[in-house]
Motif scaffolding. Structure first.
Motif, PDB file in Angstrom:
ATOM      1  N   GLY A 238       0.791  -1.223   0.000  1.00 29.90           N
ATOM      2  CA  GLY A 238       0.000   0.000   0.000  1.00 29.90           C
ATOM      3  C   GLY A 238       0.822   1.270   0.000  1.00 29.90           C
ATOM      4  O   GLY A 238       0.484   2.247  -0.674  1.00 29.90           O
ATOM      5  N   THR A 239       1.919   1.312   0.775  1.00 28.78           N
ATOM      6  CA  THR A 239       2.750   2.515   0.826  1.00 28.78           C
ATOM      7  C   THR A 239       3.781   2.549  -0.293  1.00 28.78           C
ATOM      8  O   THR A 239       4.544   3.506  -0.391  1.00 28.78           O
ATOM      9  CB  THR A 239       3.486   2.628   2.177  1.00 28.78           C
ATOM     10  N   GLY A 240       3.828   1.520  -1.114  1.00 27.83           N
ATOM     11  CA  GLY A 240       4.790   1.455  -2.221  1.00 27.83           C
ATOM     12  C   GLY A 240       5.226   0.033  -2.471  1.00 27.83           C
ATOM     13  O   GLY A 240       4.749  -0.623  -3.384  1.00 27.83           O
ATOM     14  N   GLY A 241       6.155  -0.463  -1.642  1.00 29.39           N
ATOM     15  CA  GLY A 241       6.667  -1.804  -1.865  1.00 29.39           C
ATOM     16  C   GLY A 241       6.955  -2.521  -0.567  1.00 29.39           C
ATOM     17  O   GLY A 241       6.859  -1.960   0.533  1.00 29.39           O
ATOM     18  N   LEU A 242       7.326  -3.779  -0.687  1.00 30.72           N
ATOM     19  CA  LEU A 242       7.665  -4.620   0.461  1.00 30.72           C
ATOM     20  C   LEU A 242       8.840  -4.001   1.221  1.00 30.72           C
ATOM     21  O   LEU A 242       9.869  -3.681   0.623  1.00 30.72           O
ATOM     22  CB  LEU A 242       8.043  -6.016  -0.030  1.00 30.72           C
ATOM     23  N   PRO A 243       8.743  -3.811   2.547  1.00 35.84           N
ATOM     24  CA  PRO A 243       9.869  -3.260   3.309  1.00 35.84           C
ATOM     25  C   PRO A 243      10.948  -4.327   3.484  1.00 35.84           C
ATOM     26  O   PRO A 243      10.767  -5.282   4.233  1.00 35.84           O
ATOM     27  CB  PRO A 243       9.237  -2.853   4.643  1.00 35.84           C
ATOM     28  N   GLY A 244      12.058  -4.186   2.779  1.00 41.22           N
ATOM     29  CA  GLY A 244      13.128  -5.187   2.814  1.00 41.22           C
ATOM     30  C   GLY A 244      14.298  -4.702   3.642  1.00 41.22           C
ATOM     31  O   GLY A 244      14.290  -4.772   4.868  1.00 41.22           O
ATOM     32  N   ALA A 245      15.337  -4.154   2.980  1.00 41.67           N
ATOM     33  CA  ALA A 245      16.475  -3.610   3.706  1.00 41.67           C
ATOM     34  C   ALA A 245      16.050  -2.386   4.500  1.00 41.67           C
ATOM     35  O   ALA A 245      15.091  -1.692   4.143  1.00 41.67           O
ATOM     36  CB  ALA A 245      17.596  -3.261   2.735  1.00 41.67           C
ATOM     37  N   PHE A 246      16.770  -2.119   5.608  1.00 41.78           N
ATOM     38  CA  PHE A 246      16.456  -0.949   6.409  1.00 41.78           C
ATOM     39  C   PHE A 246      17.735  -0.407   7.036  1.00 41.78           C
ATOM     40  O   PHE A 246      18.796  -1.047   7.011  1.00 41.78           O
ATOM     41  CB  PHE A 246      15.436  -1.281   7.507  1.00 41.78           C
ATOM     42  N   ALA A 247      17.642   0.769   7.595  1.00 40.23           N
ATOM     43  CA  ALA A 247      18.738   1.375   8.333  1.00 40.23           C
ATOM     44  C   ALA A 247      18.161   2.167   9.490  1.00 40.23           C
ATOM     45  O   ALA A 247      16.972   2.523   9.491  1.00 40.23           O
ATOM     46  CB  ALA A 247      19.572   2.287   7.432  1.00 40.23           C
TER      47      ALA A 247
ATOM     48  N   ASN B 104      18.123  -6.263   7.307  1.00 45.53           N
ATOM     49  CA  ASN B 104      17.055  -6.616   6.380  1.00 45.53           C
ATOM     50  C   ASN B 104      15.906  -7.233   7.144  1.00 45.53           C
ATOM     51  O   ASN B 104      15.989  -7.461   8.364  1.00 45.53           O
ATOM     52  CB  ASN B 104      17.561  -7.543   5.263  1.00 45.53           C
ATOM     53  N   ASN B 105      14.830  -7.518   6.435  1.00 47.12           N
ATOM     54  CA  ASN B 105      13.567  -7.905   7.072  1.00 47.12           C
ATOM     55  C   ASN B 105      13.652  -9.204   7.863  1.00 47.12           C
ATOM     56  O   ASN B 105      12.807  -9.455   8.720  1.00 47.12           O
ATOM     57  CB  ASN B 105      12.461  -8.010   6.019  1.00 47.12           C
ATOM     58  N   THR B 106      14.653 -10.062   7.605  1.00 43.33           N
ATOM     59  CA  THR B 106      14.744 -11.326   8.350  1.00 43.33           C
ATOM     60  C   THR B 106      14.959 -11.071   9.837  1.00 43.33           C
ATOM     61  O   THR B 106      14.584 -11.916  10.659  1.00 43.33           O
ATOM     62  CB  THR B 106      15.882 -12.190   7.789  1.00 43.33           C
ATOM     63  N   GLU B 107      15.548  -9.915  10.199  1.00 46.08           N
ATOM     64  CA  GLU B 107      15.737  -9.595  11.619  1.00 46.08           C
ATOM     65  C   GLU B 107      14.409  -9.406  12.335  1.00 46.08           C
ATOM     66  O   GLU B 107      14.309  -9.610  13.545  1.00 46.08           O
ATOM     67  CB  GLU B 107      16.555  -8.314  11.764  1.00 46.08           C
ATOM     68  N   LEU B 108      13.402  -8.991  11.600  1.00 45.03           N
ATOM     69  CA  LEU B 108      12.142  -8.618  12.218  1.00 45.03           C
ATOM     70  C   LEU B 108      11.054  -9.661  12.022  1.00 45.03           C
ATOM     71  O   LEU B 108       9.976  -9.555  12.616  1.00 45.03           O
ATOM     72  CB  LEU B 108      11.685  -7.268  11.652  1.00 45.03           C
TER      73      LEU B 108
ATOM     74  N   ARG C 127      22.333 -14.321   0.129  1.00 41.93           N
ATOM     75  CA  ARG C 127      23.290 -13.463  -0.576  1.00 41.93           C
ATOM     76  C   ARG C 127      22.569 -12.292  -1.239  1.00 41.93           C
ATOM     77  O   ARG C 127      23.082 -11.176  -1.273  1.00 41.93           O
ATOM     78  CB  ARG C 127      24.041 -14.280  -1.634  1.00 41.93           C
ATOM     79  N   ARG C 128      21.389 -12.565  -1.759  1.00 43.10           N
ATOM     80  CA  ARG C 128      20.630 -11.514  -2.426  1.00 43.10           C
ATOM     81  C   ARG C 128      20.195 -10.451  -1.420  1.00 43.10           C
ATOM     82  O   ARG C 128      20.293  -9.253  -1.685  1.00 43.10           O
ATOM     83  CB  ARG C 128      19.420 -12.104  -3.145  1.00 43.10           C
ATOM     84  N   LYS C 129      19.739 -10.861  -0.248  1.00 45.45           N
ATOM     85  CA  LYS C 129      19.359  -9.897   0.779  1.00 45.45           C
ATOM     86  C   LYS C 129      20.572  -9.098   1.245  1.00 45.45           C
ATOM     87  O   LYS C 129      20.480  -7.896   1.519  1.00 45.45           O
ATOM     88  CB  LYS C 129      18.686 -10.612   1.951  1.00 45.45           C
ATOM     89  N   ALA C 130      21.723  -9.770   1.326  1.00 45.69           N
ATOM     90  CA  ALA C 130      22.947  -9.056   1.694  1.00 45.69           C
ATOM     91  C   ALA C 130      23.292  -8.012   0.634  1.00 45.69           C
ATOM     92  O   ALA C 130      23.769  -6.915   0.959  1.00 45.69           O
ATOM     93  CB  ALA C 130      24.098 -10.048   1.866  1.00 45.69           C
ATOM     94  N   PHE C 131      23.039  -8.339  -0.624  1.00 50.43           N
ATOM     95  CA  PHE C 131      23.301  -7.375  -1.698  1.00 50.43           C
ATOM     96  C   PHE C 131      22.418  -6.137  -1.541  1.00 50.43           C
ATOM     97  O   PHE C 131      22.885  -5.010  -1.731  1.00 50.43           O
ATOM     98  CB  PHE C 131      23.047  -8.019  -3.064  1.00 50.43           C
ATOM     99  N   PHE C 132      21.156  -6.346  -1.178  1.00 52.09           N
ATOM    100  CA  PHE C 132      20.262  -5.204  -0.984  1.00 52.09           C
ATOM    101  C   PHE C 132      20.796  -4.283   0.123  1.00 52.09           C
ATOM    102  O   PHE C 132      20.768  -3.053  -0.006  1.00 52.09           O
ATOM    103  CB  PHE C 132      18.845  -5.666  -0.627  1.00 52.09           C
ATOM    104  N   VAL C 133      21.302  -4.876   1.202  1.00 53.30           N
ATOM    105  CA  VAL C 133      21.859  -4.080   2.294  1.00 53.30           C
ATOM    106  C   VAL C 133      23.109  -3.343   1.821  1.00 53.30           C
ATOM    107  O   VAL C 133      23.317  -2.165   2.145  1.00 53.30           O
ATOM    108  CB  VAL C 133      22.159  -4.965   3.515  1.00 53.30           C
ATOM    109  N   GLU C 134      23.944  -4.031   1.023  1.00 52.18           N
ATOM    110  CA  GLU C 134      25.150  -3.387   0.483  1.00 52.18           C
ATOM    111  C   GLU C 134      24.787  -2.193  -0.402  1.00 52.18           C
ATOM    112  O   GLU C 134      25.436  -1.137  -0.348  1.00 52.18           O
ATOM    113  CB  GLU C 134      25.964  -4.408  -0.321  1.00 52.18           C
ATOM    114  N   ALA C 135      23.762  -2.381  -1.220  1.00 55.02           N
ATOM    115  CA  ALA C 135      23.328  -1.279  -2.085  1.00 55.02           C
ATOM    116  C   ALA C 135      22.812  -0.108  -1.256  1.00 55.02           C
ATOM    117  O   ALA C 135      23.120   1.061  -1.543  1.00 55.02           O
ATOM    118  CB  ALA C 135      22.251  -1.768  -3.047  1.00 55.02           C
ATOM    119  N   ALA C 136      22.040  -0.409  -0.224  1.00 55.28           N
ATOM    120  CA  ALA C 136      21.530   0.652   0.642  1.00 55.28           C
ATOM    121  C   ALA C 136      22.674   1.365   1.357  1.00 55.28           C
ATOM    122  O   ALA C 136      22.685   2.600   1.454  1.00 55.28           O
ATOM    123  CB  ALA C 136      20.551   0.063   1.664  1.00 55.28           C
TER     124      ALA C 136
END
Length: 604
Positions: free
Chosen positions: A242-251, A267-271, A376-385
């Protein structure tokens, strides 16, 4: 019977009656031409002022002493501002008085004169009351930041808030006055002038309101009175929410006296697996309770009302760390692309450049093909962020890049790709009044909102196109008939996509092919609206009714096969549809194409 001869006074009165209209007409023509010349001169000054502001901003901040005196860009800007104000004031003076007032009141014939008179008055107020506090504050605040530091500049911005608020109030009054002027007359030149001024006001009025709110909330939110911490969510718009997209990586973003830093990334696996209780009211519970937003992180932002998601995220973070947050911010790869256009590319650990051109594609398409391993893909998202955040932080310390970055933030706001929530009630009341607060408006009036939530667990919304056509119909005693036509297109290719992108976690009871998608489609109507009937691809369909923040909501569970389009048509009755609707634009990969058809007003 002897005819009575008029006396001297009567003859003079008749002569005046015969001579005055031509004299008044000549006066109006001459003063009107002079007023137009003055308005053109004011516009030339404003154009030069805009160019000067842009040039001086690109050159970076000047010391405070340079702003105060001397032959510099700022004093030149002051001269241009005064000159524009003088021209606008003369235009206003030339179009006042009994002759202009009288001719402007004439039925039909007086319309263009009323318009010219209104344009001159509006221009005088804009250049005299609205622009000065805004234009003068920019170089002064920039110089304060350069000479005395960002913390001092934040306090100065806070002190400018009342002036910004007055400018916003006057701009809104002028906008209303121009809107009340005749929209058409027998003089096309006057009509074009009004339309051009109205277009400028359509941009200026929201901008002044944004500036007024920013002056009130930005200093405190950036830690002018003490450190702040914010949850920064990177939304993956390849899977719509609803607000845009799935909340994945965060800071977690820290702000302290204007200095920004990132305390951690994740990333979202922590939560996942946490359970929180957030009371958002029975209306929210009725619409979203079955999706368990307090225990299923992926469903925490299904509502388009961002403050709901932000409060849920803050509760998750407190449950995870015990730490209370001061707010939440949501951005997406489109946001990063716009910001990186201003700052230049960010470098990833593997040497890949994250740029304005590839930010969306790299994070929401290419990465799925590059990394088969989910971790690895989730780690890449965090690296990009992390890389993008580092590039943005370095830009904040560069005056030239900072100016470009501020301009990019405006572009982000125009595309509704950044949403901000404050846990402090006074700040939040101001934020929800502006678009960047991400609020679903709860005010009356015509409204059209198309919101989709991915119900398949795919990443196929990268290929989703959306269009909305709002067409008003006939007026009745109960309102106006409205036809809303929604077309959704799934452009997913028939082959070549990774399994992670196409997999169906919803496990439908019917056969599907790779690339087929499923969406929960919500249409938000104006308050008090009713749905008379709906069709899907020409066949009658029943929609699930609901309510959110006063808006009737009609929901369809839609299967959207690959390489196909489906069309949903809603026939509604809107009680207050005597003007164009407010359009809710959910920011996804491809922008919504919205068309509003015109109709005659229900009331004259």
């Amino acid at each position: 019977m002897r005819r009575r001869v008029p006396g001297p006074l009567a003859r003079k009165a008749l002569l005046a009656a015969a001579v005055l209209p031509p004299a008044a007409a000549a006066w109006i023509v001459v003063t009107g031409m002079l007023a137009v010349d003055e308005l053109h001169a004011a516009q030339r000054d404003l154009n030069a002022l805009r160019e000067s502001v842009t040039a001086s901003a690109s050159a970076g901040p000047r010391p405070a002493s340079a702003v105060a005196s001397g032959p510099n860009a700022e004093s030149g800007q002051e001269r241009l501002l005064r000159s524009a104000a003088a021209h606008a004031a003369r235009a206003h003076d030339l179009t006042t008085g009994p002759a202009w007032y009288t001719v402007g009141k004439l039925p039909f014939l007086g319309r263009p004169f009323e318009t010219v008179r209104g344009i001159a008055h509006a221009s005088d107020r804009l250049v005299g009351d609205v622009l000065p506090p805004l234009v003068r504050a920019v170089p002064r605040l920039s110089a304060e930041a350069h000479a005395k530091g960002v913390p001092h500049a934040l306090l100065e911005l806070e002190r400018e808030a009342p002036g910004f608020a007055r400018a916003a109030r006057v701009a809104a009054e002028v906008g209303d006055a121009v809107d009340r002027l005749p929209h058409s007359s027998w003089l096309p030149t006057a009509d074009r002038g009004r339309a051009q001024l109205a277009d400028q006001l359509d941009r200026l009025v929201p901008g002044t309101r944004d500036a007024a709110v920013a002056a009130r909330v930005v200093p405190s939110m950036l830690g002018a009175h003490g450190p702040r911490r914010y949850f920064l969510a990177f939304q993956n718009t390849a899977e719509a929410r609803g607000t845009g997209g799935l909340p994945g990586a965060f800071a977690v973003l820290r702000a302290d006296r204007g200095r920004l830093s990132f305390e951690r990334f994740g990333n979202n696996t922590e939560l996942d697996g946490l359970r929180v209780e957030v009371n958002l009211g029975t209306e929210f519970a009725d619409r979203y309770g079955s999706n368990e937003p307090g225990s299923a992180w992926a469903n925490s932002n299904m509502s388009p009302h961002f403050p709901y998601a932000a409060r849920i995220w803050a509760a998750y973070w407190r449950a995870h760390t015990g730490q209370a947050l001061d707010g939440a911010i949501a951005i997406d790869p489109g946001t990063l692309g716009l910001l990186l256009r201003a700052t230049g590319p960010a470098l990833l650990p593997d040497g890949t450049e994250l740029t304005s051109d590839n930010a969306m594609d790299l994070t929401e398409r290419t990465s799925y093909a590059r990394y088969a391993d989910t971790a690895r893909r989730k780690a890449f998202f965090v690296e990009a962020a992390r890389a993008a955040a580092g590039r943005l932080m370095s830009a904040v310390d560069d005056p030239k890049l900072l100016t470009a970055l501020v301009d990019a933030v405006r572009d982000v706001q125009r595309e509704d790709r950044m949403q901000v929530w404050s846990a402090h009630a006074a700040e939040e009341r101001l934020l929800v009044s502006r678009a960047f607060g991400g609020a679903l408006p709860d005010t009356p009036g015509p409204f059209a909102g198309l919101v989709v939530n991915n119900a398949a667990g795919t990443k196929l919304d990268y290929y989703l196109d959306r269009s909305l056509v709002w067409a008003p119909g006939a007026c009745t005693d109960t309102g106006r008939s409205v036809t809303a036509t929604v077309t959704l297109t799934n452009r997913a290719p028939t082959s070549g996509l990774p399994e992670y992108v196409t997999q169906r976690v919803d496990v439908p009871p019917y056969r599907t092919l790779p690339g087929d998608n499923r969406l929960l489609v919500d249409y938000y109507a104006g308050q008090g609206a009713t749905l008379e009937r709906a069709t899907l691809d020409g066949r009658r369909v029943e929609l699930i009714p609901g309510v959110e923040r006063g808006h009737p909501v009609y929901t369809l569970d839609l299967e959207l096969p690959r390489q196909s389009s489906r069309t949903l048509v809603l026939h509604l009755r809107e009680p207050e549809a005597d003007g164009p609707p407010t359009i809710l634009r959910q920011a996804l990969v491809t922008p919504l194409r919205a068309t509003v058809k015109q109709a005659a007003p229900c009331r004259d």
